[in-house]
Design a protein around this motif. Structure first.
Motif, mmCIF file in Angstrom:
data_model
loop_
_atom_site.group_PDB
_atom_site.id
_atom_site.type_symbol
_atom_site.label_atom_id
_atom_site.label_comp_id
_atom_site.label_asym_id
_atom_site.label_seq_id
_atom_site.Cartn_x
_atom_site.Cartn_y
_atom_site.Cartn_z
ATOM 1 N N ASP A 146 -28.938 -36.608 -2.589
ATOM 2 C CA ASP A 146 -29.304 -37.081 -3.939
ATOM 3 C C ASP A 146 -28.453 -36.466 -5.045
ATOM 4 O O ASP A 146 -28.778 -36.601 -6.225
ATOM 5 C CB ASP A 146 -30.779 -36.773 -4.214
ATOM 6 C CG ASP A 146 -31.089 -35.287 -4.119
ATOM 7 O OD1 ASP A 146 -30.263 -34.550 -3.522
ATOM 8 O OD2 ASP A 146 -32.128 -34.849 -4.648
ATOM 9 N N ILE A 147 -27.371 -35.781 -4.694
ATOM 10 C CA ILE A 147 -26.531 -35.146 -5.717
ATOM 11 C C ILE A 147 -25.688 -36.223 -6.402
ATOM 12 O O ILE A 147 -24.914 -36.939 -5.755
ATOM 13 C CB ILE A 147 -25.625 -34.067 -5.098
ATOM 14 C CG1 ILE A 147 -26.484 -32.948 -4.493
ATOM 15 C CG2 ILE A 147 -24.658 -33.503 -6.142
ATOM 16 C CD1 ILE A 147 -25.688 -31.905 -3.760
ATOM 17 N N ALA A 148 -25.825 -36.327 -7.722
ATOM 18 C CA ALA A 148 -25.116 -37.370 -8.470
ATOM 19 C C ALA A 148 -23.758 -36.896 -8.982
ATOM 20 O O ALA A 148 -22.827 -37.691 -9.135
ATOM 21 C CB ALA A 148 -25.973 -37.829 -9.650
ATOM 22 N N LEU A 149 -23.642 -35.614 -9.254
ATOM 23 C CA LEU A 149 -22.401 -35.090 -9.849
ATOM 24 C C LEU A 149 -22.220 -33.642 -9.420
ATOM 25 O O LEU A 149 -23.181 -32.880 -9.334
ATOM 26 C CB LEU A 149 -22.472 -35.173 -11.396
ATOM 27 C CG LEU A 149 -21.307 -34.558 -12.180
ATOM 28 C CD1 LEU A 149 -20.035 -35.377 -11.971
ATOM 29 C CD2 LEU A 149 -21.648 -34.479 -13.669
ATOM 30 N N ILE A 198 -27.510 -32.369 -10.337
ATOM 31 C CA ILE A 198 -26.135 -31.890 -10.525
ATOM 32 C C ILE A 198 -25.950 -30.604 -9.738
ATOM 33 O O ILE A 198 -26.763 -29.672 -9.830
ATOM 34 C CB ILE A 198 -25.832 -31.670 -12.015
ATOM 35 C CG1 ILE A 198 -25.859 -33.005 -12.766
ATOM 36 C CG2 ILE A 198 -24.473 -30.986 -12.213
ATOM 37 C CD1 ILE A 198 -25.619 -32.878 -14.253
ATOM 38 N N LEU A 199 -24.859 -30.554 -8.973
ATOM 39 C CA LEU A 199 -24.495 -29.352 -8.226
ATOM 40 C C LEU A 199 -23.460 -28.583 -9.047
ATOM 41 O O LEU A 199 -22.379 -29.098 -9.347
ATOM 42 C CB LEU A 199 -23.919 -29.725 -6.856
ATOM 43 C CG LEU A 199 -23.343 -28.572 -6.030
ATOM 44 C CD1 LEU A 199 -24.407 -27.526 -5.721
ATOM 45 C CD2 LEU A 199 -22.708 -29.099 -4.737
ATOM 46 N N LEU A 200 -23.775 -27.342 -9.406
ATOM 47 C CA LEU A 200 -22.876 -26.492 -10.193
ATOM 48 C C LEU A 200 -22.287 -25.414 -9.292
ATOM 49 O O LEU A 200 -23.027 -24.629 -8.690
ATOM 50 C CB LEU A 200 -23.641 -25.845 -11.358
ATOM 51 C CG LEU A 200 -22.861 -24.837 -12.196
ATOM 52 C CD1 LEU A 200 -21.671 -25.493 -12.881
ATOM 53 C CD2 LEU A 200 -23.775 -24.161 -13.225
ATOM 54 N N VAL A 201 -20.934 -25.367 -9.205
ATOM 55 C CA VAL A 201 -20.243 -24.416 -8.328
ATOM 56 C C VAL A 201 -19.395 -23.506 -9.215
ATOM 57 O O VAL A 201 -18.463 -23.964 -9.880
ATOM 58 C CB VAL A 201 -19.351 -25.136 -7.301
ATOM 59 C CG1 VAL A 201 -18.831 -24.137 -6.277
ATOM 60 C CG2 VAL A 201 -20.112 -26.268 -6.638
ATOM 61 N N GLU A 202 -19.716 -22.223 -9.226
ATOM 62 C CA GLU A 202 -19.002 -21.241 -10.065
ATOM 63 C C GLU A 202 -19.137 -19.883 -9.408
ATOM 64 O O GLU A 202 -20.243 -19.443 -9.085
ATOM 65 C CB GLU A 202 -19.592 -21.235 -11.477
ATOM 66 C CG GLU A 202 -19.135 -20.110 -12.382
ATOM 67 C CD GLU A 202 -17.657 -20.169 -12.707
ATOM 68 O OE1 GLU A 202 -16.918 -19.327 -12.144
ATOM 69 O OE2 GLU A 202 -17.251 -21.039 -13.508
ATOM 70 N N ASP A 203 -17.998 -19.174 -9.180
ATOM 71 C CA ASP A 203 -18.053 -17.886 -8.491
ATOM 72 C C ASP A 203 -18.459 -16.754 -9.421
ATOM 73 O O ASP A 203 -18.939 -15.717 -8.974
ATOM 74 C CB ASP A 203 -16.691 -17.574 -7.849
ATOM 75 C CG ASP A 203 -15.574 -17.475 -8.880
ATOM 76 O OD1 ASP A 203 -14.845 -16.473 -8.864
ATOM 77 O OD2 ASP A 203 -15.442 -18.399 -9.702
ATOM 78 N N ASP A 204 -18.282 -16.918 -10.734
ATOM 79 C CA ASP A 204 -18.688 -15.887 -11.680
ATOM 80 C C ASP A 204 -20.183 -16.045 -11.984
ATOM 81 O O ASP A 204 -20.624 -17.078 -12.497
ATOM 82 C CB ASP A 204 -17.861 -16.008 -12.961
ATOM 83 C CG ASP A 204 -18.156 -14.885 -13.942
ATOM 84 O OD1 ASP A 204 -19.131 -15.016 -14.700
ATOM 85 O OD2 ASP A 204 -17.418 -13.884 -13.931
ATOM 86 N N ASP A 205 -20.950 -15.004 -11.674
ATOM 87 C CA ASP A 205 -22.410 -15.100 -11.812
ATOM 88 C C ASP A 205 -22.841 -15.376 -13.246
ATOM 89 O O ASP A 205 -23.710 -16.224 -13.494
ATOM 90 C CB ASP A 205 -23.068 -13.802 -11.315
ATOM 91 C CG ASP A 205 -22.856 -13.586 -9.825
ATOM 92 O OD1 ASP A 205 -22.593 -14.587 -9.126
ATOM 93 O OD2 ASP A 205 -22.950 -12.435 -9.362
ATOM 94 N N THR A 206 -22.250 -14.661 -14.202
ATOM 95 C CA THR A 206 -22.647 -14.845 -15.602
ATOM 96 C C THR A 206 -22.299 -16.239 -16.096
ATOM 97 O O THR A 206 -23.127 -16.919 -16.732
ATOM 98 C CB THR A 206 -21.959 -13.789 -16.483
ATOM 99 O OG1 THR A 206 -22.301 -12.481 -16.013
ATOM 100 C CG2 THR A 206 -22.392 -13.929 -17.929
#
Length: 631
Positions: A548-551, A506-514
């Motif tokens: 190989d990224i599924a989501l 799973i690829l997680l994209v979030e600009d807020d570090d916390t």
């Protein structure tokens, strides 16, 4: 020789004087409000008397008109079935109650009674002749002029009664002018007192800061001679606390004095102009009265906001349906927002009840709507959404002022310019505002925060600069006596929700570090392999390198490249890639504002680990079904 002991410090005296002035302002405001209500009741009484008089006159005229129609056309359809004698008697009885405290009006009413009886007898006589088809005799009665003479006398008495009510109105208006003069004198005294407090506060602060400087010099000298390091540290800490207390006191006193001076200035100016106009017997005092009352109401509102911020205001909690309250506020919100802002409400079905003060909840929603309106000077869209929500232990751990349990959430979202992280961190501070001078007190959000906390709830703001803001009010679910109180949501067990496998990437994209760190930790707890990206462009580079990224899980609002654009570019490169959006804004606000399509996979913050696990599993299973269909 030791100095005499000082029992009252400058800070104590300042607080006593400031609160005495606030109490005086409250008394003056209350007296003005009571007098306004009394005058309003008198005016409504006058209007009620006049309305009853007009209704009585209209009833007689309608009966006469019907009988004339019958006389001319010989068509009984002109006659209504209304019992006119009974209607007239009811009107006279109602008038007698309304003018029971006015001997002059009662005397006129006694003169009116026999005239009304004669007029009704004449109408009944004509009706009897017409029903017997003796229309010529009925016509002779009309031509005799008896009816006109009676109607002239009746109308003259009714006109006298209306004139009497108008004279009462003028007398009451004179009394209000006298009360306004007294109020003006009280306001002048309050202005002098406020000025004295302001000067006293400045002198006190100056003296205290001078004392602090001298004390600091004395401590440095004493350190070299007598005082050890530990004693010096304690003294410096005491000075710091005193300085912070003075700074907070100065900010609070300055904000109160500034706002009250503005409000009292409006009252004094309006009353001065009104007195001049009344002396010249000119019209146009209504607007001045409204301005003075508005200033007084704003002063009372400032006191309420201060109490709300300190969470000591008296509340009157009542069980209510938040959907009905939001629906009932539609008209006032439309007037508040203006024509350039579109208002949308999304009300959840089967919404739980809450037990809060309805007036304070309405005030909180109006405060949020006004802030949203000011953030959209060129127009935009305001969305108010309701729903049921459960906050678990994990969310409470990240938000110390929240408690686990069931809540009703009211979300107010706008399409304005949003807030920067620096502004967001100070949003609930009293007298903090980003609006121009004179456009806001800085107490709106602090009042909302105080009300929600005092009601046992929780408030959360989500905002991105340039992408609007979403304020969520969490109010505890109300359970009536006798019903079983629902326990807080238990911590989920491992078998309660679906898990993944390490080969599912799973690829997680979030600009807020916390936020990215906490969410990634939760996804790894579910058994998945997680790759983190801090921006959309970084995510695109990862997608190019890995097949190989599924989501992909992505935040909706991000700088440079938002979630919607990222999803389009990612799916263009990996057609089978599924996307799950996460956002702190409400789903309906995101869809209505055109940021996302209605049918996308969306998970709104705050979400529990169970909700996250199910959403991920749904997205991955849909991807697997897609491959199975192709094969």
């Amino acid at each position: 020789m030791t100095a005499p002991r000082q029992f009252l410090s400058f800070e104590t005296v300042s607080l006593i004087v400031a609160f005495a002035i606030l109490a005086t302002a409250g008394v003056v405001t209350a007296r003005t409000e009571n007098y306004r209500r009394e005058v309003g009741a008198m005016l409504r009484h006058t209007l009620e008397v006049e309305k009853t008089l007009y209704r009585l006159d209209g009833a007689i005229r309608r009966e006469e008109s019907e009988e004339r129609g019958y006389l001319i056309t010989h068509d009984a359809g002109y006659l209504s079935r209304t019992n006119w004698p009974s209607a007239v008697d009811d009107s006279v009885a109602e008038l007698e109650k309304l003018v029971s405290d006015n001997s002059d009006q009662l005397a006129r009413l006694q003169k009116l009674r026999p005239l009304l009886k004669d007029r009704l007898d004449l109408l009944n006589e004509k009706l009897a002749l017409m029903k017997a088809e003796r229309f010529d005799e009925a016509g002779n009665l009309v031509r005799s002029g008896r009816g006109k003479v009676l109607m002239d006398q009746i109308e003259s008495l009714i006109a006298e009664m209306i004139g009497g009510e108008e004279e009462l109105y003028r007398i009451r208006d004179d009394r209000m002018s006298q009360a306004s003069d007294a109020l003006q004198m009280a306001v002048a005294v309050m202005i002098v007192l406020l000025g004295g407090v302001a000067i006293f506060s400045v002198l006190m602060a100056h003296r205290q800061f001078n004392a602090l400087r001298k004390s600091s010099d004395s401590l440095r000298l004493a350190y070299n001679e007598l005082i050890e390091e530990s004693t010096k540290r304690s003294a410096v800490e005491a000075q710091l606390r005193q300085s912070q207390k003075l700074e907070a006191l100065g900010q609070l006193a300055g904000g109160i004095a500034h706002d009250f001076n503005n409000m009292l200035g409006v009252i004094v100016a309006s009353l001065n102009i009104m007195r001049r106009k009344l002396a010249r017997r000119e019209d146009g005092v209504d607007q001045l009265i409204s301005s003075a009352m508005d200033g007084a109401d704003r002063a009372a509102g400032l006191v309420r906001r201060l109490l709300a911020f300190s969470r000591i205001q008296p509340l009157n909690p009542t069980p209510l349906d938040a959907n009905e309250l939001v629906n009932g506020m539609s008209a006032i919100l439309h007037r508040t927002l203006g024509a350039r802002i579109e208002l949308a409400t999304v009300l959840a079905r089967d919404l739980w009840p809450v037990k809060v003060d309805p007036n304070e909840l309405e005030s909180a929603i109006v405060n949020l709507a006004v802030n949203a309106r000011d953030a959209m000077p060129e127009g935009g869209r305001l969305t108010i959404e309701t729903g049921n929500a459960e906050l678990d232990e994990a969310y409470a751990d990240d938000n110390p002022d929240a408690r686990p349990g069931e809540y009703v959430v009211i979300c107010v979202s706008d399409t304005g310019h949003g807030m920067s992280p620096e502004v967001l961190s100070k949003a609930f501070d009293p007298f903090f505002t980003t609006k121009p001078i004179g456009k806001g007190t800085g107490l709106g959000l602090s009042q909302v925060h105080g009300f929600v906390r005092q009601s046992g709830g929780h408030i959360k703001i989500y905002s991105e600069l340039g992408h609007g803001a979403s304020v969520k009010l969490y109010l505890p679910r109300y359970v009536e006596e006798g019903e079983e109180v629902p326990p807080p949501p238990p911590a989920p067990r491992q078998d309660d929700f679906p898990h993944g496998k390490p080969e599912e990437v799973i690829l997680l994209v979030e600009d807020d570090d916390t936020a990215r760190r906490v969410t990634a930790q939760g996804v790894r707890e579910l058994g998945y392999t997680v790759i983190e990206a801090a921006s959309g462009r970084e995510a695109i580079r990862i997608i190019r390198d890995r097949a190989d990224i599924a989501l992909m899980i992505t935040d909706v609002i991000m700088p440079e490249m938002d979630g919607a654009r990222l999803a389009r570019e990612a799916v263009f490169r990996r057609h089978a890639l599924h996307v799950l959006f996460i956002t702190g804004y409400s789903k309906h606000a995101i869809v209505r504002n055109g940021i996302l399509d209605p049918d996308v996979n969306l998970l709104t913050k705050p979400f529990t680990l169970v909700q996250l696990a199910r959403k991920i599993r749904e997205a991955l299973d849909a991807r697997a079904d897609l491959y199975a269909g192709k094969s």
